[in-house]
Write a protein that holds these residues in place. Structure first.
Motif, PDB file in Angstrom:
ATOM      1  N   LEU A 180      -7.558  23.818  -2.009  1.00  0.00           N
ATOM      2  CA  LEU A 180      -8.297  22.819  -2.772  1.00  0.00           C
ATOM      3  C   LEU A 180      -9.702  22.652  -2.198  1.00  0.00           C
ATOM      4  CD1 LEU A 180      -5.561  20.060  -3.270  1.00  0.00           C
ATOM      5  CD2 LEU A 180      -6.382  21.730  -4.953  1.00  0.00           C
ATOM      6  N   PRO A 181     -10.657  22.204  -3.010  1.00  0.00           N
ATOM      7  CA  PRO A 181     -12.030  22.011  -2.502  1.00  0.00           C
ATOM      8  C   PRO A 181     -12.052  21.025  -1.332  1.00  0.00           C
ATOM      9  CG  PRO A 181     -12.000  21.917  -4.893  1.00  0.00           C
ATOM     10  CD  PRO A 181     -10.567  21.946  -4.459  1.00  0.00           C
ATOM     11  N   GLU A 182     -13.015  21.224  -0.463  1.00  0.00           N
ATOM     12  CA  GLU A 182     -13.115  20.356   0.709  1.00  0.00           C
ATOM     13  C   GLU A 182     -13.413  18.912   0.335  1.00  0.00           C
ATOM     14  OE1 GLU A 182     -15.944  21.912   3.406  1.00  0.00           O
ATOM     15  OE2 GLU A 182     -14.820  23.758   3.830  1.00  0.00           O
ATOM     16  N   GLU A 183     -14.066  18.706  -0.815  1.00  0.00           N
ATOM     17  CA  GLU A 183     -14.383  17.335  -1.234  1.00  0.00           C
ATOM     18  C   GLU A 183     -13.121  16.523  -1.483  1.00  0.00           C
ATOM     19  OE1 GLU A 183     -15.686  20.012  -2.402  1.00  0.00           O
ATOM     20  OE2 GLU A 183     -17.825  19.902  -1.895  1.00  0.00           O
ATOM     21  N   THR A 184     -12.033  17.180  -1.863  1.00  0.00           N
ATOM     22  CA  THR A 184     -10.780  16.466  -2.124  1.00  0.00           C
ATOM     23  C   THR A 184      -9.992  16.172  -0.855  1.00  0.00           C
ATOM     24  OG1 THR A 184      -9.577  18.553  -2.452  1.00  0.00           O
ATOM     25  CG2 THR A 184     -10.637  17.548  -4.389  1.00  0.00           C
ATOM     26  N   GLN A 185     -10.461  16.662   0.290  1.00  0.00           N
ATOM     27  CA  GLN A 185      -9.761  16.465   1.549  1.00  0.00           C
ATOM     28  C   GLN A 185     -10.414  15.395   2.421  1.00  0.00           C
ATOM     29  OE1 GLN A 185      -9.286  20.259   3.528  1.00  0.00           O
ATOM     30  NE2 GLN A 185      -8.927  21.350   1.602  1.00  0.00           N
ATOM     31  N   HIS A 186     -11.372  14.690   1.886  1.00  0.00           N
ATOM     32  CA  HIS A 186     -12.074  13.686   2.685  1.00  0.00           C
ATOM     33  C   HIS A 186     -11.124  12.527   3.006  1.00  0.00           C
ATOM     34  CE1 HIS A 186     -15.069  10.688   3.887  1.00  0.00           C
ATOM     35  NE2 HIS A 186     -15.888  11.706   4.059  1.00  0.00           N
ATOM     36  N   PRO A 187     -11.121  12.034   4.254  1.00  0.00           N
ATOM     37  CA  PRO A 187     -10.214  10.914   4.589  1.00  0.00           C
ATOM     38  C   PRO A 187     -10.548   9.627   3.861  1.00  0.00           C
ATOM     39  CG  PRO A 187     -11.713  11.401   6.411  1.00  0.00           C
ATOM     40  CD  PRO A 187     -11.863  12.521   5.428  1.00  0.00           C
ATOM     41  N   GLY A 188     -11.775   9.512   3.356  1.00  0.00           N
ATOM     42  CA  GLY A 188     -12.130   8.305   2.619  1.00  0.00           C
ATOM     43  C   GLY A 188     -11.358   8.144   1.324  1.00  0.00           C
ATOM     44  N   ILE A 189     -10.794   9.235   0.805  1.00  0.00           N
ATOM     45  CA  ILE A 189     -10.014   9.136  -0.438  1.00  0.00           C
ATOM     46  C   ILE A 189      -8.758   8.302  -0.209  1.00  0.00           C
ATOM     47  CG2 ILE A 189      -8.731  10.479  -2.134  1.00  0.00           C
ATOM     48  CD1 ILE A 189     -10.705  12.750  -1.721  1.00  0.00           C
ATOM     49  N   ALA A 190      -8.042   8.576   0.860  1.00  0.00           N
ATOM     50  CA  ALA A 190      -6.842   7.793   1.167  1.00  0.00           C
ATOM     51  C   ALA A 190      -7.190   6.348   1.489  1.00  0.00           C
ATOM     52  CB  ALA A 190      -6.091   8.433   2.342  1.00  0.00           C
ATOM     53  N   GLN A 191      -8.327   6.118   2.154  1.00  0.00           N
ATOM     54  CA  GLN A 191      -8.737   4.754   2.476  1.00  0.00           C
ATOM     55  C   GLN A 191      -9.117   3.986   1.220  1.00  0.00           C
ATOM     56  OE1 GLN A 191     -11.826   5.437   5.345  1.00  0.00           O
ATOM     57  NE2 GLN A 191     -10.446   6.452   6.788  1.00  0.00           N
ATOM     58  N   ALA A 192      -9.810   4.649   0.291  1.00  0.00           N
ATOM     59  CA  ALA A 192     -10.136   3.995  -0.980  1.00  0.00           C
ATOM     60  C   ALA A 192      -8.878   3.720  -1.796  1.00  0.00           C
ATOM     61  CB  ALA A 192     -11.114   4.865  -1.773  1.00  0.00           C
ATOM     62  N   TYR A 193      -7.905   4.637  -1.741  1.00  0.00           N
ATOM     63  CA  TYR A 193      -6.645   4.415  -2.452  1.00  0.00           C
ATOM     64  C   TYR A 193      -5.905   3.208  -1.873  1.00  0.00           C
ATOM     65  CZ  TYR A 193      -2.234   5.520  -4.787  1.00  0.00           C
ATOM     66  OH  TYR A 193      -1.096   5.470  -5.570  1.00  0.00           O
ATOM     67  N   ALA A 194      -5.942   3.058  -0.548  1.00  0.00           N
ATOM     68  CA  ALA A 194      -5.315   1.889   0.070  1.00  0.00           C
ATOM     69  C   ALA A 194      -6.012   0.606  -0.367  1.00  0.00           C
ATOM     70  CB  ALA A 194      -5.353   2.026   1.588  1.00  0.00           C
ATOM     71  N   ALA A 195      -7.352   0.632  -0.444  1.00  0.00           N
ATOM     72  CA  ALA A 195      -8.085  -0.549  -0.915  1.00  0.00           C
ATOM     73  C   ALA A 195      -7.750  -0.851  -2.371  1.00  0.00           C
ATOM     74  CB  ALA A 195      -9.590  -0.329  -0.746  1.00  0.00           C
ATOM     75  N   LEU A 196      -7.579   0.191  -3.189  1.00  0.00           N
ATOM     76  CA  LEU A 196      -7.205  -0.028  -4.591  1.00  0.00           C
ATOM     77  C   LEU A 196      -5.798  -0.594  -4.701  1.00  0.00           C
ATOM     78  CD1 LEU A 196      -8.299   0.310  -7.438  1.00  0.00           C
ATOM     79  CD2 LEU A 196      -7.340   2.618  -7.480  1.00  0.00           C
ATOM     80  N   THR A 197      -4.905  -0.157  -3.817  1.00  0.00           N
ATOM     81  CA  THR A 197      -3.556  -0.731  -3.800  1.00  0.00           C
ATOM     82  C   THR A 197      -3.596  -2.207  -3.414  1.00  0.00           C
ATOM     83  OG1 THR A 197      -2.667   1.433  -3.173  1.00  0.00           O
ATOM     84  CG2 THR A 197      -1.250  -0.478  -2.841  1.00  0.00           C
ATOM     85  N   CYS A 198      -4.402  -2.547  -2.421  1.00  0.00           N
ATOM     86  CA  CYS A 198      -4.563  -3.960  -2.049  1.00  0.00           C
ATOM     87  C   CYS A 198      -5.166  -4.765  -3.193  1.00  0.00           C
ATOM     88  CB  CYS A 198      -5.432  -4.070  -0.803  1.00  0.00           C
ATOM     89  SG  CYS A 198      -4.718  -3.355   0.695  1.00  0.00           S
ATOM     90  N   THR A 199      -6.047  -4.135  -3.972  1.00  0.00           N
ATOM     91  CA  THR A 199      -6.643  -4.817  -5.124  1.00  0.00           C
ATOM     92  C   THR A 199      -5.576  -5.214  -6.136  1.00  0.00           C
ATOM     93  OG1 THR A 199      -8.742  -3.661  -4.860  1.00  0.00           O
ATOM     94  CG2 THR A 199      -8.226  -4.523  -7.050  1.00  0.00           C
ATOM     95  N   HIS A 200      -4.721  -4.267  -6.502  1.00  0.00           N
ATOM     96  CA  HIS A 200      -3.660  -4.580  -7.472  1.00  0.00           C
ATOM     97  C   HIS A 200      -2.645  -5.559  -6.885  1.00  0.00           C
ATOM     98  CE1 HIS A 200      -5.081  -1.791 -10.451  1.00  0.00           C
ATOM     99  NE2 HIS A 200      -5.010  -0.763  -9.623  1.00  0.00           N
ATOM    100  N   ALA A 201      -2.415  -5.494  -5.582  1.00  0.00           N
ATOM    101  CA  ALA A 201      -1.481  -6.437  -4.971  1.00  0.00           C
ATOM    102  C   ALA A 201      -2.012  -7.860  -5.060  1.00  0.00           C
ATOM    103  CB  ALA A 201      -1.228  -6.043  -3.518  1.00  0.00           C
ATOM    104  N   LEU A 202      -3.331  -8.034  -4.860  1.00  0.00           N
ATOM    105  CA  LEU A 202      -3.907  -9.369  -4.978  1.00  0.00           C
ATOM    106  C   LEU A 202      -3.888  -9.874  -6.414  1.00  0.00           C
ATOM    107  CD1 LEU A 202      -6.971  -9.081  -2.552  1.00  0.00           C
ATOM    108  CD2 LEU A 202      -4.851 -10.349  -2.183  1.00  0.00           C
ATOM    109  N   LEU A 203      -4.201  -8.980  -7.360  1.00  0.00           N
ATOM    110  CA  LEU A 203      -4.213  -9.405  -8.761  1.00  0.00           C
ATOM    111  C   LEU A 203      -2.801  -9.648  -9.295  1.00  0.00           C
ATOM    112  CD1 LEU A 203      -6.976  -7.031 -10.199  1.00  0.00           C
ATOM    113  CD2 LEU A 203      -7.198  -9.393  -9.429  1.00  0.00           C
ATOM    114  N   MET A 204      -1.807  -8.971  -8.727  1.00  0.00           N
ATOM    115  CA  MET A 204      -0.419  -9.146  -9.163  1.00  0.00           C
ATOM    116  C   MET A 204       0.322 -10.165  -8.304  1.00  0.00           C
ATOM    117  SD  MET A 204       0.309  -7.066 -11.758  1.00  0.00           S
ATOM    118  CE  MET A 204       2.078  -6.868 -11.626  1.00  0.00           C
ATOM    119  N   LEU A 205      -0.409 -10.896  -7.476  1.00  0.00           N
ATOM    120  CA  LEU A 205       0.222 -11.818  -6.540  1.00  0.00           C
ATOM    121  C   LEU A 205       1.034 -12.861  -7.302  1.00  0.00           C
ATOM    122  CD1 LEU A 205       0.315 -12.266  -3.476  1.00  0.00           C
ATOM    123  CD2 LEU A 205      -1.532 -13.937  -3.765  1.00  0.00           C
ATOM    124  N   GLY A 206       2.271 -13.012  -6.906  1.00  0.00           N
ATOM    125  CA  GLY A 206       3.156 -13.960  -7.579  1.00  0.00           C
ATOM    126  C   GLY A 206       4.585 -13.693  -7.170  1.00  0.00           C
TER     127      GLY A 206
END
Length: 381
Positions: A180-206
């Motif tokens: 796969l291209p090197e751009e898809t292997q950047h560690p920031g992708i997993a970190q951004a995905y974790a932040a997006l998961t936290c985003t949905h967790a906050l919006l779905m809080l209940g």
């Protein structure tokens, strides 16, 4: 003055004797003592003058602190117990997630794969008609991003000697995925995905199983990817922290993000009362707004603070938050009124940070220009 014994003139009576015959000079001791007393008195007087000057300088009161400094001190005192409680909760979570009994049961000891499994389970339950979810566009983004994060994590755990809690050797990544291209292997992708998961967790809080799954996935992914995100690099160690103003500004970023995130749980749509109606998390593009808030708080908590972000990115974030607020503003609900002070705090902090950064760049440029050696033309005249 002449010597009483030989009659020769005495040019200097401080010696107490005649330089020609060596006879003692009458009254020389008194003169010397008087001269010394006068000198000592003058020195004492001067020392007293200097002492008085130093004391007056020491007694001078420092300028009173500015209102911003007073608010920063109050904020530091108010956040002290919160920081202690958060530290205790964090230690408890770390003790559970770093337990070897849990890590040894995971593929390669990876918490990221566990978090991806929890996200997948939450998306499957959300497919049921009576279970609320994040919607089709958000689900597609999470599925595609989760596949890419899983491939990158597989690549990491398949390397020998990387994971600490490995029980057996993981299979190597297939060659089709290895190229796969090197751009898809950047560690920031997993970190951004974790932040997006936290985003949905906050919006779905209940309450409910889906909300609990999103919260658990956010804790697991946020813990492991947060350790990688907040790990200080060499550039962070070489970075000169410019005074305490930057640190105070980063604290206010966290406060503004907390206020804005709390307001998204309140009603934003007009209803019969101000405390009923659709919440801010249900408004269009609310997930992108919450994601922007989390990114600001995450970068503010790093060692470099907001300096880790490019100034253009900070401007875009501030413009987006302001535009979204005015587009979704409803004066008849409580959510926007709570969001407003947090937004004003974030905008003010970003402006102050950019001004300080611009001023530091100008000072650094002037120092470099002053230290630059003259050219050969200047030496030749």
């Amino acid at each position: 003055m002449n010597c009483s014994h030989c009659g020769q003139p005495i040019p200097d009576a401080t010696y107490g004797v005649c330089l020609e015959c060596g006879h003692p000079i009458e009254g020389a001791g008194d003169d010397a003592s008087n001269t010394g007393d006068e000198g000592a008195g003058s020195e004492d007087y001067n020392a007293a003058d200097y002492g008085t000057g130093d004391e007056s300088y020491a007694d001078e009161e420092p300028p009173p602190p500015s209102p911003f400094e007073r608010l920063s001190e109050v904020l530091a005192l108010a956040l002290a117990p919160v920081r202690d409680v958060a530290g205790q909760i964090g230690d408890a979570i770390a003790g559970v997630l770093d337990d070897p009994r849990l890590r040894s049961r995971l593929p390669g000891g990876s918490l990221s794969l566990l978090g991806l499994g929890l996200v997948g389970l939450a998306l499957l339950l959300s497919a049921l008609p009576f279970v609320p979810g994040i919607g089709l566009p958000g689900s597609v983004v999470m599925v595609l991003g989760g596949v890419l994060v899983a491939v990158n994590e597989w690549r990491v755990i398949s390397q020998p000697g990387v994971q600490e809690f490995r029980t057996e050797e993981a299979r190597a990544l297939p060659s089709a995925l290895e190229n796969l291209p090197e751009e898809t292997q950047h560690p920031g992708i997993a970190q951004a995905y974790a932040a997006l998961t936290c985003t949905h967790a906050l919006l779905m809080l209940g309450f409910g199983p889906v909300s609990l799954l999103w919260l658990l996935a956010a804790l697991v992914l946020g813990y492991e990817q947060g350790q990688r995100f907040f790990a200080a690099s060499e550039a962070d160690y070489d970075y000169l922290y410019e005074g305490s103003l930057r640190q105070r500004l980063n604290r206010w970023v966290v406060v503004g993000v907390v206020v804005c995130s709390f307001s998204l749980l309140l009603p934003w749509a007009r209803s019969s009362t101000a405390f009923l109606g659709a919440s801010g998390g249900e408004q269009p593009l609310a997930a992108f707004t919450q994601f922007t808030l989390l990114l600001l708080a995450s970068f503010a908590l790093r060692q470099r603070g907001l300096a880790s972000l490019h100034p253009i990115v900070l401007v875009i974030m501030a413009v987006w938050l302001t535009m979204w607020f005015f587009l979704m503003m409803s004066p008849y609900t409580a959510g926007p009124w709570v969001f407003m002070p947090g937004l004003l705090t974030l905008d003010a902090v970003i402006v102050l940070h950019l001004v300080q950064q611009r001023r530091g760049d100008l000072e650094e440029g002037s120092m470099e220009a002053a230290e630059e050696p003259a050219s050969d033309v200047d030496y030749q005249g």
